[in-house]
Design a protein around this motif. Structure first.
Motif, short mmCIF file in Angstrom:
data_model
loop_
_atom_site.label_atom_id
_atom_site.label_comp_id
_atom_site.label_asym_id
_atom_site.label_seq_id
_atom_site.Cartn_x
_atom_site.Cartn_y
_atom_site.Cartn_z
N ASP A 64 0.84 -1.20 0.00
CA ASP A 64 0.00 0.00 0.00
C ASP A 64 0.87 1.25 0.00
OD1 ASP A 64 -2.65 -0.71 -0.19
OD2 ASP A 64 -2.94 -0.96 1.96
N PRO A 65 0.40 2.33 -0.63
CA PRO A 65 1.11 3.61 -0.57
C PRO A 65 0.79 4.34 0.73
CG PRO A 65 -0.86 3.85 -1.90
CD PRO A 65 -0.79 2.39 -1.49
N GLY A 66 1.53 5.38 1.01
CA GLY A 66 1.27 6.19 2.20
C GLY A 66 1.94 7.55 2.05
N VAL A 67 1.54 8.49 2.89
CA VAL A 67 2.08 9.85 2.77
C VAL A 67 3.58 9.89 3.05
CG1 VAL A 67 -0.10 10.99 3.27
CG2 VAL A 67 1.41 10.38 5.15
N TRP A 68 4.08 8.93 3.82
CA TRP A 68 5.51 8.91 4.13
C TRP A 68 6.25 7.83 3.33
CZ3 TRP A 68 5.85 3.96 5.70
CH2 TRP A 68 4.75 3.39 6.36
N ILE A 70 -3.68 -2.08 14.56
CA ILE A 70 -4.24 -0.77 14.20
C ILE A 70 -4.19 0.22 15.37
CG2 ILE A 70 -5.80 -1.92 12.59
CD1 ILE A 70 -8.11 -0.99 14.47
N PHE A 71 -3.68 -0.23 16.51
CA PHE A 71 -3.77 0.61 17.71
C PHE A 71 -2.55 1.51 17.85
CE2 PHE A 71 -6.55 -2.96 18.23
CZ PHE A 71 -7.71 -2.35 18.66
N THR A 72 -2.40 2.36 16.84
CA THR A 72 -1.34 3.35 16.80
C THR A 72 -1.94 4.70 17.15
OG1 THR A 72 -0.08 2.14 15.13
CG2 THR A 72 0.32 4.51 15.31
N PHE A 73 -1.56 5.23 18.29
CA PHE A 73 -2.05 6.53 18.72
C PHE A 73 -1.07 7.61 18.24
CE2 PHE A 73 -3.73 4.08 22.62
CZ PHE A 73 -4.80 3.62 21.89
N LYS A 74 -1.47 8.31 17.19
CA LYS A 74 -0.60 9.35 16.65
C LYS A 74 -0.62 10.56 17.58
CE LYS A 74 -1.43 8.12 11.78
NZ LYS A 74 -2.51 7.13 12.01
N MET A 75 0.57 11.09 17.85
CA MET A 75 0.71 12.26 18.69
C MET A 75 1.01 13.50 17.84
SD MET A 75 3.12 10.37 21.53
CE MET A 75 2.93 11.60 22.82
N TRP A 76 1.75 13.28 16.76
CA TRP A 76 2.15 14.37 15.86
C TRP A 76 2.47 13.76 14.50
CZ3 TRP A 76 2.04 18.99 14.17
CH2 TRP A 76 3.07 19.56 13.43
N ASP A 77 1.96 14.37 13.45
CA ASP A 77 2.14 13.81 12.11
C ASP A 77 2.79 14.82 11.17
OD1 ASP A 77 1.96 11.61 10.38
OD2 ASP A 77 0.11 12.38 9.49
N TRP A 78 3.62 15.68 11.74
CA TRP A 78 4.45 16.58 10.95
C TRP A 78 3.61 17.51 10.06
CZ3 TRP A 78 8.92 15.54 13.24
CH2 TRP A 78 9.13 14.24 13.71
N GLY A 79 2.36 17.76 10.47
CA GLY A 79 1.50 18.69 9.77
C GLY A 79 0.97 18.19 8.43
N ARG A 80 0.94 16.87 8.22
CA ARG A 80 0.55 16.31 6.92
C ARG A 80 -0.94 16.00 6.86
NH1 ARG A 80 5.40 11.94 7.11
NH2 ARG A 80 4.04 11.21 8.77
N VAL A 81 -1.40 15.81 5.62
CA VAL A 81 -2.73 15.25 5.40
C VAL A 81 -2.54 13.89 4.74
CG1 VAL A 81 -3.88 17.47 5.17
CG2 VAL A 81 -2.94 16.36 3.13
N ASP A 127 -5.91 10.94 0.89
CA ASP A 127 -7.25 11.37 0.49
C ASP A 127 -7.45 12.88 0.66
OD1 ASP A 127 -7.25 11.52 3.24
OD2 ASP A 127 -8.97 10.20 3.54
N GLY A 128 -6.39 13.58 1.12
CA GLY A 128 -6.47 15.02 1.30
C GLY A 128 -7.03 15.45 2.64
N ALA A 129 -7.50 14.48 3.43
CA ALA A 129 -8.05 14.80 4.76
C ALA A 129 -6.96 14.70 5.81
CB ALA A 129 -9.20 13.84 5.08
N PRO A 130 -7.05 15.48 6.89
CA PRO A 130 -6.07 15.36 7.97
C PRO A 130 -6.05 13.94 8.53
CG PRO A 130 -7.41 17.32 8.25
CD PRO A 130 -8.05 16.53 7.16
#
Length: 595
Positions: A248-252, A440-451, A454-457
């Motif tokens: 799968d692709p991803g923003v990072w 799936i239980f990854t609690f994101k704290m900070w995502d470097w300001g990305r979306v 799908d363009g959604a935060p």
């Protein structure tokens, strides 16, 4: 975020990573596709009732149309439409499980019977029994109609395909939500539908006359007998095997897997590869001239003791506890800064029985690669929380390096990440993630300001994260406890064994073997999961000839069931004379660990 220039390992030049590993089903079994499949079903039913029980997210309307074309004189009945509860009633039943959260729900203990009206099912059985023509019942739960079918067909569907359908606009079962956020649809599948479906499917696996691969076009869908499926699953627990990976692709996402795994170079990136997640991956079974894609969870549900071993089964039940997957940030970006819940939190909040402990094993790394891991000793918790809340509100950026340790990441380093530890893989890394299965239980704290793509935060779960962070895991503790703790275990002619993790708080043990000659292994009564992390090609053999030699290639993950016992791995083919390495994970059955 670091920058990198990707250096593909020499092993990649062989381009021998197998993206479609196929397992032959022993014996002489029939298999069909398309119209021939329905001819076989019709012959077996001999004019009697046919029941096609389909996994949720199957295209029941298309299934009915195919049945009608094959049997134009038969009455095709959509059991879901005729006897399932109204969507509003089902939604009301599931309200507590679905929650208001975009990503996380509560694990369902419902049974499929609760989603059906018992009186309508009985009426349907009476209608079919009194009909003067042949009837075909289709839908998830078709086998709940209280009658004895002349032919029972399981139309099975892989979760990876279900997720593709969600993204393409398909909705959940009995829910008009096709245009809803794909994450919310996944949540309903993960926490409710797939749990219920697997409970229901367990009995069908034991008694289905036929199994239909419903992952592709139903007009040409391959099918085999239930006996062939059961023989294939029985044989799988007596030999090493691989699951069918998906990417799968991803923003990072990065570029490493494109080259090493031979993926589509036109894609922007690939972030993940799931290659040993039996809840998600599939088995490809070859029967005659047909290859059927079967959810790997079918094997776990059918043969948990032989696959997992009695000790591991006693601890986890029919649930595969170990996950291997890839995280590719080579020429990509940082993963989100994140944390996973402790066992008590995941149990009380989400209904899971164990948590998402994990580790990062570096298959490859750029010169400036690093891992974010643990909190800096001088980090002030109150200030960190304040800055995280400000970042979450979009008021400022979060200075991660001010509060979180960073450690250089080199090829073959191994970082343990017990639940409660703040972490992230930085850019320029190719990570083999070795972890517990709740993924799936990854609690994101900070995502470097990305979306997201799908363009959604991308969702941030700061409250869950702050309830999970272990604030005492500072620089000194992290360096001593979690960073590349390699302990020599044993050695012999042409091989040596090391313990590379995990932490004593985690139930998974990991061993690395370096070898230029044959090295002996034994499952010792528990399932082994391995990856060839160095060297182009090796072969897995039985010292007693109990299974056929099994060839694996660089970066491929493979499973050795507990039932196998003794096995041997040695360089093979283009790999002869070259140093190889495997990492092997298994459930630690001892209380004591090497320090």
């Amino acid at each position: 975020m670091g920058t990198s220039t990707m250096q593909v390992p020499a092993s990649a030049a062989h381009r021998n990573y197998d993206k479609r590993p196929v397992m032959d089903v022993p014996g002489d079994h029939p298999a069909w596709s398309g119209r021939e499949a329905w001819t076989a079903i019709t012959a077996h039913a001999a004019g009697g009732t046919i029941v096609v029980d389909a996994y949720p997210a199957s295209d029941v309307q298309a299934l009915g149309a195919v049945a009608h074309e094959a049997l134009p004189r038969a009455e095709v009945i959509d059991v879901e439409r005729e006897a399932a509860l109204d969507p509003d009633r089902i939604q009301s039943l599931l309200e507590r499980n679905l929650t208001a959260d975009r990503v996380f729900g509560l694990v369902s203990h419902h049974r499929l019977e609760e989603f059906y009206d018992a009186s309508r099912l009985r009426a349907l059985a009476e209608r079919v029994s009194s009909a003067e023509h042949q009837c075909v019942l289709v839908g998830w739960g078709a086998s709940l109609v209280p009658l004895a079918p002349s032919a029972l067909v399981l139309a099975d569907l892989a979760r990876a395909e279900i997720q593709r359908r969600y993204r393409a606009g398909a909705g959940n079962w009995r829910a008009d939500n096709g245009d809803q956020d794909a994450l919310a649809k996944f949540k309903r599948g993960y926490f409710v539908e797939w749990r219920v479906a697997d409970r229901h499917k367990t009995g069908l696996l034991e008694r289905a006359d036929f199994v239909l691969d419903a992952n592709g076009p139903l007009e040409t869908a391959p099918m085999t007998t239930g006996d062939a499926l059961r023989e294939g699953l029985r044989s799988a627990v007596h030999r090493p095997f691989r699951l069918a990976p998906f990417f799968d692709p991803g923003v990072w996402g990065g570029q490493w897997m494109k080259e090493v795994c031979g993926l589509d170079p036109e894609q922007d990136n690939y972030a993940w590869c799931f290659d040993c997640v039996p809840e998600e991956n599939s088995l490809l079974l070859a029967v005659g001239d047909q290859v059927l894609e079967i959810p790997a969870i079918d094997l776990v549900l059918s043969h948990p003791r032989e696959l997992l071993g009695e000790r591991t089964f006693a601890r986890f039940g029919a649930e595969f506890p170990i996950r291997f997957d890839f995280l590719d940030t080579m020429d990509g970006g940082n993963l989100s800064l994140q944390v996973h819940p402790l066992t008590e939190y995941i149990k009380e909040t989400f209904g899971m029985t164990f948590t998402q402990d994990e580790s990062y094993y570096l298959l490859d790394a750029a010169e400036d690669a690093r891992v974010y891991l643990g909190l800096r000793t001088d980090a002030d918790p109150e200030e960190m929380v304040s800055r995280l809340r400000s970042a979450d509100a979009g008021e400022s950026s979060f200075p991660a390096e001010r509060f979180v340790n960073t450690f250089p990441a080199r090829k073959h380093d191994h970082f343990a990440i017990p639940a409660g530890t703040v972490h992230a893989s930085g850019a320029g890394s190719m990570v083999l993630e070795i972890s517990a299965t709740p993924y799936i239980f990854t609690f994101k704290m900070w995502d470097w300001g990305r979306v997201g793509l799908d363009g959604a935060p991308r969702p941030i779960h700061l409250e869950h994260a702050l309830a999970s962070v272990q604030w005492d895991r500072d620089t000194e503790w992290t360096r001593q406890q979690l960073v590349d703790r390699v302990v020599p275990i044993a050695e012999g002619p042409g091989w040596r064994e090391e313990r590379t993790g995990l932490h004593e708080l985690e139930f998974i043990e990991v061993r690395r073997h370096w070898f230029t000659d044959a090295v002996d292994h034994d499952t010792e009564g528990t399932v082994n999961v391995l990856n060839l992390v160095e060297g182009p090609e090796a072969v897995v053999e039985s010292p007693h000839g109990a299974f056929a030699p099994f060839v694996v290639h660089y970066a491929e993950t493979f499973i050795v069931p507990a039932e196998v016992g003794a096995y041997r791995i040695r360089p093979h083919g283009v790999g002869e004379g070259v140093q190889h390495a495997t990492v092997k994970a298994f459930v630690d059955g001892t209380a004591a660990r090497a320090s």
